[in-house]
Scaffold this motif. Structure first.
Motif, mmCIF file in Angstrom:
data_model
loop_
_atom_site.group_PDB
_atom_site.id
_atom_site.type_symbol
_atom_site.label_atom_id
_atom_site.label_comp_id
_atom_site.label_asym_id
_atom_site.label_seq_id
_atom_site.Cartn_x
_atom_site.Cartn_y
_atom_site.Cartn_z
ATOM 1 N N ASN A 261 0.841 -1.129 0.501
ATOM 2 C CA ASN A 261 0.244 -0.143 -0.261
ATOM 3 C C ASN A 261 0.476 1.481 0.090
ATOM 4 O O ASN A 261 0.823 2.621 -1.048
ATOM 5 C CB ASN A 261 -1.138 0.016 1.219
ATOM 6 N N GLN A 262 1.675 1.227 0.901
ATOM 7 C CA GLN A 262 2.652 2.483 0.760
ATOM 8 C C GLN A 262 3.352 2.687 -0.045
ATOM 9 O O GLN A 262 3.723 3.270 -0.833
ATOM 10 C CB GLN A 262 3.621 3.053 2.030
ATOM 11 N N THR A 263 4.338 1.713 -0.866
ATOM 12 C CA THR A 263 4.985 0.940 -2.182
ATOM 13 C C THR A 263 3.753 2.050 -3.267
ATOM 14 O O THR A 263 4.435 3.068 -3.916
ATOM 15 C CB THR A 263 5.645 -0.201 -2.413
ATOM 16 N N ILE A 264 2.949 1.770 -3.455
ATOM 17 C CA ILE A 264 1.827 2.668 -4.452
ATOM 18 C C ILE A 264 1.724 3.629 -4.459
ATOM 19 O O ILE A 264 1.203 4.163 -5.394
ATOM 20 C CB ILE A 264 0.413 1.497 -5.405
ATOM 21 N N LEU A 265 1.050 3.948 -3.123
ATOM 22 C CA LEU A 265 0.745 5.630 -2.618
ATOM 23 C C LEU A 265 2.141 6.026 -2.745
ATOM 24 O O LEU A 265 2.150 7.295 -2.923
ATOM 25 C CB LEU A 265 0.025 5.637 -1.344
ATOM 26 N N GLY A 266 3.517 6.495 -2.726
ATOM 27 C CA GLY A 266 5.189 6.570 -2.471
ATOM 28 C C GLY A 266 4.641 6.742 -4.177
ATOM 29 O O GLY A 266 5.053 8.255 -4.819
ATOM 30 N N ARG A 267 4.063 5.833 -5.361
ATOM 31 C CA ARG A 267 4.530 6.206 -6.658
ATOM 32 C C ARG A 267 3.534 7.788 -7.294
ATOM 33 O O ARG A 267 3.314 8.862 -8.103
ATOM 34 C CB ARG A 267 4.207 4.616 -7.615
ATOM 35 N N ILE A 268 2.492 7.353 -6.181
ATOM 36 C CA ILE A 268 1.622 8.290 -6.859
ATOM 37 C C ILE A 268 1.339 9.697 -6.185
ATOM 38 O O ILE A 268 1.472 10.308 -6.942
ATOM 39 C CB ILE A 268 -0.231 8.043 -5.908
ATOM 40 N N LYS A 269 2.009 9.901 -4.835
ATOM 41 C CA LYS A 269 2.399 11.098 -4.589
ATOM 42 C C LYS A 269 3.675 11.583 -6.203
ATOM 43 O O LYS A 269 3.676 12.827 -5.735
ATOM 44 C CB LYS A 269 3.031 10.919 -2.760
ATOM 45 N N GLU A 270 4.086 10.603 -6.343
ATOM 46 C CA GLU A 270 5.203 11.231 -6.997
ATOM 47 C C GLU A 270 4.579 11.848 -8.472
ATOM 48 O O GLU A 270 5.227 12.403 -9.117
ATOM 49 C CB GLU A 270 6.245 10.449 -7.642
ATOM 50 N N GLU B 20 -15.391 8.033 1.178
ATOM 51 C CA GLU B 20 -14.700 9.083 1.957
ATOM 52 C C GLU B 20 -13.656 9.576 0.327
ATOM 53 O O GLU B 20 -12.525 9.077 1.316
ATOM 54 C CB GLU B 20 -14.659 9.018 3.645
ATOM 55 N N ILE B 21 -13.610 10.427 0.114
ATOM 56 C CA ILE B 21 -12.856 10.588 -0.738
ATOM 57 C C ILE B 21 -11.122 11.523 -0.689
ATOM 58 O O ILE B 21 -12.420 12.909 0.032
ATOM 59 C CB ILE B 21 -13.396 10.569 -2.079
ATOM 60 N N HIS B 22 -10.674 11.644 -0.038
ATOM 61 C CA HIS B 22 -9.688 12.624 0.197
ATOM 62 C C HIS B 22 -8.939 13.259 -1.122
ATOM 63 O O HIS B 22 -9.135 12.763 -1.629
ATOM 64 C CB HIS B 22 -8.394 11.671 0.867
ATOM 65 N N GLY B 23 -8.727 14.385 -0.642
ATOM 66 C CA GLY B 23 -8.054 15.247 -1.725
ATOM 67 C C GLY B 23 -6.708 15.563 -1.867
ATOM 68 O O GLY B 23 -5.911 15.673 -2.574
ATOM 69 N N SER B 24 -6.079 14.377 -1.137
ATOM 70 C CA SER B 24 -4.400 14.113 -1.215
ATOM 71 C C SER B 24 -3.695 13.461 -0.869
ATOM 72 O O SER B 24 -4.713 11.861 0.514
ATOM 73 C CB SER B 24 -3.685 15.232 -0.347
ATOM 74 N N VAL B 25 -2.292 12.742 -1.406
ATOM 75 C CA VAL B 25 -1.673 11.196 -1.460
ATOM 76 C C VAL B 25 -1.752 11.356 0.060
ATOM 77 O O VAL B 25 -1.430 10.291 0.965
ATOM 78 C CB VAL B 25 -1.260 10.781 -2.585
ATOM 79 N N ASP B 26 -1.203 12.506 0.586
ATOM 80 C CA ASP B 26 -0.800 12.607 1.483
ATOM 81 C C ASP B 26 -1.709 12.021 3.174
ATOM 82 O O ASP B 26 -1.418 11.440 3.653
ATOM 83 C CB ASP B 26 -0.160 13.522 1.866
ATOM 84 N N GLU B 27 -3.062 12.115 2.736
ATOM 85 C CA GLU B 27 -4.067 11.756 3.503
ATOM 86 C C GLU B 27 -3.685 10.530 4.190
ATOM 87 O O GLU B 27 -4.343 9.580 4.895
ATOM 88 C CB GLU B 27 -5.203 12.853 2.971
ATOM 89 N N ILE C 29 -1.784 8.031 2.235
ATOM 90 C CA ILE C 29 -0.557 7.395 3.653
ATOM 91 C C ILE C 29 -1.190 7.778 4.633
ATOM 92 O O ILE C 29 -0.637 6.855 5.333
ATOM 93 C CB ILE C 29 0.061 8.369 3.100
ATOM 94 N N GLN C 30 -1.359 8.569 5.563
ATOM 95 C CA GLN C 30 -1.628 8.582 7.498
ATOM 96 C C GLN C 30 -2.820 8.295 7.541
ATOM 97 O O GLN C 30 -2.179 7.140 8.835
ATOM 98 C CB GLN C 30 -2.212 10.042 7.129
ATOM 99 N N CYS C 31 -4.225 7.681 5.997
ATOM 100 C CA CYS C 31 -5.258 6.540 6.916
ATOM 101 C C CYS C 31 -4.367 5.307 6.797
ATOM 102 O O CYS C 31 -4.571 4.598 8.460
ATOM 103 C CB CYS C 31 -5.628 6.613 6.019
ATOM 104 N N PHE C 32 -3.885 4.817 5.886
ATOM 105 C CA PHE C 32 -3.103 3.651 5.983
ATOM 106 C C PHE C 32 -2.083 3.865 6.906
ATOM 107 O O PHE C 32 -2.113 2.253 7.873
ATOM 108 C CB PHE C 32 -2.491 3.366 4.429
ATOM 109 N N THR C 33 -1.164 4.128 7.481
ATOM 110 C CA THR C 33 -0.162 4.233 8.604
ATOM 111 C C THR C 33 -0.598 3.624 9.681
ATOM 112 O O THR C 33 -0.743 3.405 10.493
ATOM 113 C CB THR C 33 0.835 5.251 7.853
ATOM 114 N N ASP C 34 -1.985 4.285 9.983
ATOM 115 C CA ASP C 34 -2.408 4.571 11.302
ATOM 116 C C ASP C 34 -3.435 3.429 11.209
ATOM 117 O O ASP C 34 -2.532 2.124 11.856
ATOM 118 C CB ASP C 34 -3.594 6.036 11.183
ATOM 119 N N LEU C 35 -3.831 2.854 10.250
ATOM 120 C CA LEU C 35 -4.156 1.497 10.311
ATOM 121 C C LEU C 35 -3.588 0.477 10.819
ATOM 122 O O LEU C 35 -3.909 -0.877 11.153
ATOM 123 C CB LEU C 35 -5.479 0.913 9.302
ATOM 124 N N SER C 36 -2.835 0.696 9.524
ATOM 125 C CA SER C 36 -1.122 -0.306 9.293
ATOM 126 C C SER C 36 -0.480 -0.984 10.822
ATOM 127 O O SER C 36 -0.346 -1.103 12.025
ATOM 128 C CB SER C 36 -0.447 0.057 8.867
#
Length: 169
Positions: free
Chosen positions: A15-24, A77-84, A86-93
């Motif tokens: 999840n973090q890998t693909i989110l990191g790619r999207i953030k680029e 619940e659609i977030h407006g940024s990849v960082d949001e 990343i934070q949601c997935f990090t917290d749940l992980s």
């Protein structure tokens, strides 16, 4: 480390890998409409998160019908940024990891009342594997959506994850 925990760690990493790619990529990639399983990448990410959260609730003692009701709103619940995301997935992980560390027996079973399929005795490890498998399936959707939008995706296969871990000597 047990196999379900290892698989969950892969899921969190992927999840973090693909989110990191999207953030680029340009921030608009999250909300660009695409003709796919989901209308946008953000919708796909929200779905992965909502289902992960629902299974976490089940694993921690909430009945599946109640967990499903609690998490249905997260799907839209659609977030407006990849960082949001990343934070949601990090917290749940972090919640999953803490729960996994506290489990003495992941082969113990619970009675799962699945509103879509009926009642079934299911092991905790099966639920973890299902959450991982579900995420893998939808990360594949996200990769396809990225390609449809003219962007390369990123490898996030389990076999690549093996090499991200420190070697056990």
């Amino acid at each position: 480390m047990n196999h379900p925990e290892q698989m969950y760690n892969y899921h969190a990493w992927a999840n973090q890998t693909i989110l990191g790619r999207i953030k680029e990529l340009p921030s608009s990639v999250l909300s660009q409409e695409v003709n796919s399983s989901f209308p946008t990448i953000a919708h796909a990410l929200s779905h992965i998160y909502a289902v992960d959260k629902m299974w976490y609730l089940v694993l921690t003692g909430t009945g599946m019908p109640e967990a499903l009701q609690a998490c249905i709103p997260l799907n839209s619940e659609i977030h407006g940024s990849v960082d949001e995301y990343i934070q949601c997935f990090t917290d749940l992980s972090a919640q999953y990891s803490e729960w996994l560390r506290g489990q003495a027996d992941l082969e113990q079973t619970i009675l799962l009342d699945n509103p879509f399929a009926g009642v079934r005795e299911t092991s905790l490890s099966e639920i973890v594997f299902h959450a991982v498998n579900h995420g893998t399936y939808h990360r594949g959707n996200v990769s396809t959506m990225l390609r449809q939008l003219g962007h390369a995706s990123i490898m996030n296969d389990y076999s690549l994850f093996w090499y991200q871990e420190p070697a056990q000597v």
